[in-house]
Design an enzyme around this catalytic site. Structure first.
Site, PDB file in Angstrom:
ATOM      1  N   GLU A  49       0.868  -1.171   0.000  1.00 27.94           N
ATOM      2  CA  GLU A  49       0.000   0.000   0.000  1.00 27.94           C
ATOM      3  C   GLU A  49       0.906   1.223   0.000  1.00 27.94           C
ATOM      4  O   GLU A  49       1.679   1.432   0.933  1.00 27.94           O
ATOM      5  CB  GLU A  49      -0.911   0.026   1.233  1.00 27.94           C
ATOM      6  CG  GLU A  49      -2.166  -0.794   1.092  1.00 27.94           C
ATOM      7  CD  GLU A  49      -3.087  -0.626   2.284  1.00 27.94           C
ATOM      8  OE1 GLU A  49      -2.954   0.381   3.019  1.00 27.94           O
ATOM      9  OE2 GLU A  49      -3.933  -1.501   2.507  1.00 27.94           O
ATOM     10  N   ASP A  60      -6.333   9.674   8.998  1.00 28.24           N
ATOM     11  CA  ASP A  60      -5.027   9.218   9.470  1.00 28.24           C
ATOM     12  C   ASP A  60      -4.690   9.787  10.841  1.00 28.24           C
ATOM     13  O   ASP A  60      -4.978  10.947  11.138  1.00 28.24           O
ATOM     14  CB  ASP A  60      -3.940   9.634   8.483  1.00 28.24           C
ATOM     15  CG  ASP A  60      -4.113   8.979   7.128  1.00 28.24           C
ATOM     16  OD1 ASP A  60      -4.487   7.800   7.116  1.00 28.24           O
ATOM     17  OD2 ASP A  60      -3.885   9.644   6.106  1.00 28.24           O
ATOM     18  N   TYR A 175     -11.074  -4.114   2.908  1.00 25.27           N
ATOM     19  CA  TYR A 175     -10.191  -3.681   3.998  1.00 25.27           C
ATOM     20  C   TYR A 175     -11.081  -3.428   5.209  1.00 25.27           C
ATOM     21  O   TYR A 175     -11.857  -2.483   5.227  1.00 25.27           O
ATOM     22  CB  TYR A 175      -9.467  -2.402   3.555  1.00 25.27           C
ATOM     23  CG  TYR A 175      -8.388  -1.873   4.484  1.00 25.27           C
ATOM     24  CD1 TYR A 175      -8.570  -1.798   5.861  1.00 25.27           C
ATOM     25  CD2 TYR A 175      -7.181  -1.413   3.964  1.00 25.27           C
ATOM     26  CE1 TYR A 175      -7.579  -1.296   6.692  1.00 25.27           C
ATOM     27  CE2 TYR A 175      -6.191  -0.892   4.782  1.00 25.27           C
ATOM     28  CZ  TYR A 175      -6.400  -0.839   6.144  1.00 25.27           C
ATOM     29  OH  TYR A 175      -5.424  -0.331   6.967  1.00 25.27           O
TER      30      TYR A 175
END
Length: 263
Positions: A49, A60, A175
């Site tokens: 990734e 994030d 994911y």
């Protein structure tokens, strides 16, 4: 069949789980980043990734936000991120590369031009965290038509009513975000994640890869054991932030990969 599909088919035939590693493109600098990415397959990474630095990375945590800031300060751009993929493809034509980031840089480039360049650079899939399924016509469908997988995130708050929408145009793998919150926060717990993975598996034949909160080889093993594999990002990025030499970073990655592969 994409490189991602081929990788999961191979791992399944070998009875092994996948190990996915996230690194921020251009962190700590362009040349070191290329060296790290080149070394990931040899350290046992099945899928890379590659983070695209962005000024407003809302999903994030601090570790990856700071990595993006370091990369941007070094002059990283979308073009240079694609150059890192091109560099790997000179020596590795099989390890899948998933570009992970946000939609703004792609929109600014233009979807058609971006997809053409991504294909040429050897990108295999996209994770674009701020494009919901309701906007699939914007990028998801064009990406799949261009031969790229479009990977979607499911989370602990993705209930049974929402899950079909999340899965409808997802390809490559799902994911699963193991914790609520941002990257690099709490540690993932296999006993809490297992029922959620089973729930998603009952709705799709796609592989389920679990990420967020995986920091040690032991956790990588435990999480991979209840899914089709695991992804580690912040723990690797932390090693880079500490200024560790590339061989030490890759040794840490190999320990994580060995953990996942032993599941």
């Amino acid at each position: 069949m994409t490189r991602i599909d081929d990788t999961f088919a191979r791992l399944k035939s070998e009875g092994r789980k996948a190990f996915v590693a996230y690194v921020m493109a251009g962190d700590p600098d362009f040349e070191t980043s290329k060296e790290i990415v080149r070394g990931l397959p040899g350290a046992g990474v099945d899928i890379i990734e590659l983070g695209q630095p962005f000024t407003d990375p809302m999903a994030d945590g601090a570790t990856i936000q700071l990595a993006g800031q370091r990369a941007l300060a070094q002059g990283m751009t979308l073009d240079r991120t694609l150059d890192i993929a091109r560099d790997l493809r000179k020596t590795d034509t099989t390890t899948p590369i998933v570009l992970m980031g946000y939609y703004n840089p792609i929109h600014s480039r233009g979807v058609a031009k971006f997809l053409e360049q991504a294909n040429e650079a050897g990108i295999d899939g996209l994770i674009v965290v701020d494009l919901p399924p309701e906007e699939d016509a914007e990028l998801c469908i064009p990406a799949q038509q261009a031969g790229l997988n479009f990977i979607r995130l499911a989370t602990p708050t993705t209930d049974d009513a929402r899950l079909p929408k999340v899965l409808q145009n997802t390809t490559g793998f799902v994911y699963y975000v193991s914790i609520t919150g941002i990257t690099g926060a709490a540690e993932a717990q296999a006993d809490a994640v297992a029922p959620e993975v089973a729930r998603i598996k009952s709705k799709t034949d796609l592989p389920i890869i679990v990420g967020f909160g995986v920091k040690t080889p032991e956790t990588a093993k435990n999480i991979a054991g209840i899914a089709d594999g695991t992804v580690v990002g912040s723990a690797i990025v932390s090693q880079i932030a500490e200024g560790k030499p590339v061989p030490e970073i890759l040794a840490f990655v190999k320990a994580l990969a060995d953990g996942a592969h032993s599941a």
